[in-house]
Design a protein around this motif. Structure first.
Motif, PDB file in Angstrom:
ATOM      1  N   LYS A  53      64.529   2.056  38.319  1.00  0.00           N
ATOM      2  CA  LYS A  53      65.395   2.998  37.607  1.00  0.00           C
ATOM      3  C   LYS A  53      64.730   3.457  36.314  1.00  0.00           C
ATOM      4  CE  LYS A  53      69.908   1.277  39.166  1.00  0.00           C
ATOM      5  NZ  LYS A  53      71.142   0.579  38.737  1.00  0.00           N
ATOM      6  N   LYS A  54      64.110   2.516  35.581  1.00  0.00           N
ATOM      7  CA  LYS A  54      63.441   2.884  34.331  1.00  0.00           C
ATOM      8  C   LYS A  54      62.292   3.844  34.612  1.00  0.00           C
ATOM      9  CE  LYS A  54      65.471   1.129  30.750  1.00  0.00           C
ATOM     10  NZ  LYS A  54      65.220  -0.096  30.040  1.00  0.00           N
ATOM     11  N   ARG A  55      61.518   3.578  35.666  1.00  0.00           N
ATOM     12  CA  ARG A  55      60.407   4.462  36.026  1.00  0.00           C
ATOM     13  C   ARG A  55      60.921   5.855  36.418  1.00  0.00           C
ATOM     14  NH1 ARG A  55      55.352   2.349  36.895  1.00  0.00           N
ATOM     15  NH2 ARG A  55      55.196   0.100  36.550  1.00  0.00           N
ATOM     16  N   ALA A  56      62.020   5.870  37.157  1.00  0.00           N
ATOM     17  CA  ALA A  56      62.603   7.158  37.547  1.00  0.00           C
ATOM     18  C   ALA A  56      63.088   7.921  36.316  1.00  0.00           C
ATOM     19  CB  ALA A  56      63.749   6.933  38.529  1.00  0.00           C
ATOM     20  N   ALA A  57      63.671   7.195  35.364  1.00  0.00           N
ATOM     21  CA  ALA A  57      64.135   7.834  34.131  1.00  0.00           C
ATOM     22  C   ALA A  57      62.961   8.378  33.328  1.00  0.00           C
ATOM     23  CB  ALA A  57      64.946   6.838  33.297  1.00  0.00           C
ATOM     24  N   VAL A  58      61.864   7.621  33.287  1.00  0.00           N
ATOM     25  CA  VAL A  58      60.647   8.101  32.616  1.00  0.00           C
ATOM     26  C   VAL A  58      60.141   9.371  33.308  1.00  0.00           C
ATOM     27  CG1 VAL A  58      58.218   7.602  32.139  1.00  0.00           C
ATOM     28  CG2 VAL A  58      59.945   5.848  31.722  1.00  0.00           C
ATOM     29  N   ALA A  59      60.131   9.357  34.641  1.00  0.00           N
ATOM     30  CA  ALA A  59      59.670  10.518  35.409  1.00  0.00           C
ATOM     31  C   ALA A  59      60.519  11.740  35.101  1.00  0.00           C
ATOM     32  CB  ALA A  59      59.696  10.210  36.900  1.00  0.00           C
ATOM     33  N   ARG A  60      61.831  11.556  35.036  1.00  0.00           N
ATOM     34  CA  ARG A  60      62.714  12.688  34.747  1.00  0.00           C
ATOM     35  C   ARG A  60      62.446  13.253  33.355  1.00  0.00           C
ATOM     36  NH1 ARG A  60      69.050  11.786  34.320  1.00  0.00           N
ATOM     37  NH2 ARG A  60      68.319  10.844  32.388  1.00  0.00           N
ATOM     38  N   THR A  61      62.173  12.372  32.403  1.00  0.00           N
ATOM     39  CA  THR A  61      61.891  12.824  31.042  1.00  0.00           C
ATOM     40  C   THR A  61      60.549  13.538  30.960  1.00  0.00           C
ATOM     41  OG1 THR A  61      63.154  10.943  30.185  1.00  0.00           O
ATOM     42  CG2 THR A  61      61.697  12.049  28.650  1.00  0.00           C
ATOM     43  N   LEU A  62      59.557  13.004  31.672  1.00  0.00           N
ATOM     44  CA  LEU A  62      58.201  13.554  31.585  1.00  0.00           C
ATOM     45  C   LEU A  62      58.015  14.838  32.393  1.00  0.00           C
ATOM     46  CD1 LEU A  62      56.023  10.315  31.835  1.00  0.00           C
ATOM     47  CD2 LEU A  62      56.523  11.663  29.790  1.00  0.00           C
ATOM     48  N   ILE A  63      58.941  15.145  33.273  1.00  0.00           N
ATOM     49  CA  ILE A  63      58.743  16.291  34.165  1.00  0.00           C
ATOM     50  C   ILE A  63      58.715  17.617  33.396  1.00  0.00           C
ATOM     51  CG2 ILE A  63      61.132  16.850  34.792  1.00  0.00           C
ATOM     52  CD1 ILE A  63      59.941  16.811  37.790  1.00  0.00           C
ATOM     53  N   LEU A  64      59.268  17.628  32.183  1.00  0.00           N
ATOM     54  CA  LEU A  64      59.205  18.820  31.335  1.00  0.00           C
ATOM     55  C   LEU A  64      57.956  18.841  30.455  1.00  0.00           C
ATOM     56  CD1 LEU A  64      62.937  19.227  30.221  1.00  0.00           C
ATOM     57  CD2 LEU A  64      61.680  20.568  31.912  1.00  0.00           C
ATOM     58  N   GLU A  65      57.085  17.839  30.652  1.00  0.00           N
ATOM     59  CA  GLU A  65      55.805  17.749  29.936  1.00  0.00           C
ATOM     60  C   GLU A  65      55.984  17.769  28.412  1.00  0.00           C
ATOM     61  OE1 GLU A  65      53.698  21.032  31.689  1.00  0.00           O
ATOM     62  OE2 GLU A  65      53.055  19.810  33.400  1.00  0.00           O
ATOM     63  N   PRO A  66      56.771  16.826  27.871  1.00  0.00           N
ATOM     64  CA  PRO A  66      56.978  16.787  26.423  1.00  0.00           C
ATOM     65  C   PRO A  66      55.701  16.417  25.678  1.00  0.00           C
ATOM     66  CG  PRO A  66      57.850  14.800  27.434  1.00  0.00           C
ATOM     67  CD  PRO A  66      57.462  15.719  28.554  1.00  0.00           C
ATOM     68  N   GLU A  67      55.647  16.812  24.421  1.00  0.00           N
ATOM     69  CA  GLU A  67      54.488  16.500  23.585  1.00  0.00           C
ATOM     70  C   GLU A  67      54.669  15.163  22.867  1.00  0.00           C
ATOM     71  OE1 GLU A  67      53.462  20.135  21.204  1.00  0.00           O
ATOM     72  OE2 GLU A  67      54.991  20.987  22.516  1.00  0.00           O
ATOM     73  N   VAL A  68      55.923  14.780  22.665  1.00  0.00           N
ATOM     74  CA  VAL A  68      56.261  13.520  21.993  1.00  0.00           C
ATOM     75  C   VAL A  68      57.267  12.785  22.869  1.00  0.00           C
ATOM     76  CG1 VAL A  68      57.318  12.461  19.951  1.00  0.00           C
ATOM     77  CG2 VAL A  68      55.899  14.502  19.704  1.00  0.00           C
TER      78      VAL A  68
END
Length: 219
Positions: free
Chosen positions: A123-138
């Motif tokens: 679940k944590k990895r999936a949450a990280v993936a969802r956050t990173l999918i917009l390619e944030p800088e920070v």
């Protein structure tokens, strides 16, 4: 405090000292009584809601709970931010981004699973993936390893390091997990009653002359 480009900054402190409030202030979910917050060249406290939302797209926030949508599959969870912020993407592009992002966090063939079907670490990895999918800088991590066993926690810490290396990402990590701090931190800041008491590398702070600072590093 300041954060360098590409740095992993860990923030430590006892419960109630202001760690989570601090990172909420960085993205305008909370506001300080005074002072200034400049992130990615923007003065956060001066931004109107529309400008603030544009800035938030450039900043990833991993909530302590992961905050996946329980009623959506993992694929739908990852598609949701793309639909809101990357509406010009074709359906096949969205699918490819989701597949690539799940592979990057070592989650294979979970697209059609519900969050309830995943382990805590997944679940944590999936949450990280969802956050990173917009390619944030920070990236802001709020207690990323809370509630996970030692092996899974190490895996999440290693994922944070991989994101730094592979994406040149700047990260602020709030944690009580000293193993996570030791693995991920380029630099550590320790808060006491809302103020920065000490900062340095893990090794420097572990050898501090201040007994209260050293207490964080004692088993």
């Amino acid at each position: 405090m300041s954060v360098k480009n590409g740095e992993n900054l860990v923030i430590l402190g006892k419960s109630g000292t202001g760690k989570s409030v601090l990172i909420k202030c960085l993205i305008g979910l909370d506001y300080p009584d005074s002072g200034s917050i400049n992130i990615l060249g923007e003065e956060v406290l001066d931004l109107q809601e529309r400008e603030l939302n544009k800035l938030r797209v450039r900043i990833g926030f991993l909530f302590q709970s992961g905050a996946l949508y329980d009623s959506m599959t993992i694929e739908e969870n990852l598609a949701f931010p793309l639909a809101r912020h990357k509406a010009d993407l074709e359906e096949n592009e969205v699918k490819q981004r989701i597949d690539d992002m799940l592979n990057e966090v070592d989650l294979h063939e979970v697209n059609q699973k519900m969050p309830s079907e995943l382990s805590g670490g997944m679940k944590k990895r999936a949450a990280v993936a969802r956050t990173l999918i917009l390619e944030p800088e920070v990236m802001l991590y709020d207690e990323p390893t809370t509630g996970l066993d030692t092996i899974t926690s190490k895996g999440i810490s290693e994922l944070i390091i991989d994101m730094q290396k592979n994406k040149k990402m700047t990260s602020i990590i709030i944690t009580h997990d000293m193993n996570c701090a030791k693995l991920t931190a380029d630099r550590i800041i320790i808060l006491k009653e809302g103020k920065v008491l000490a900062e340095g590398s893990y090794d420097e702070l572990e050898q501090s002359d201040d007994e209260w600072v050293r207490s964080f590093f004692e088993n």
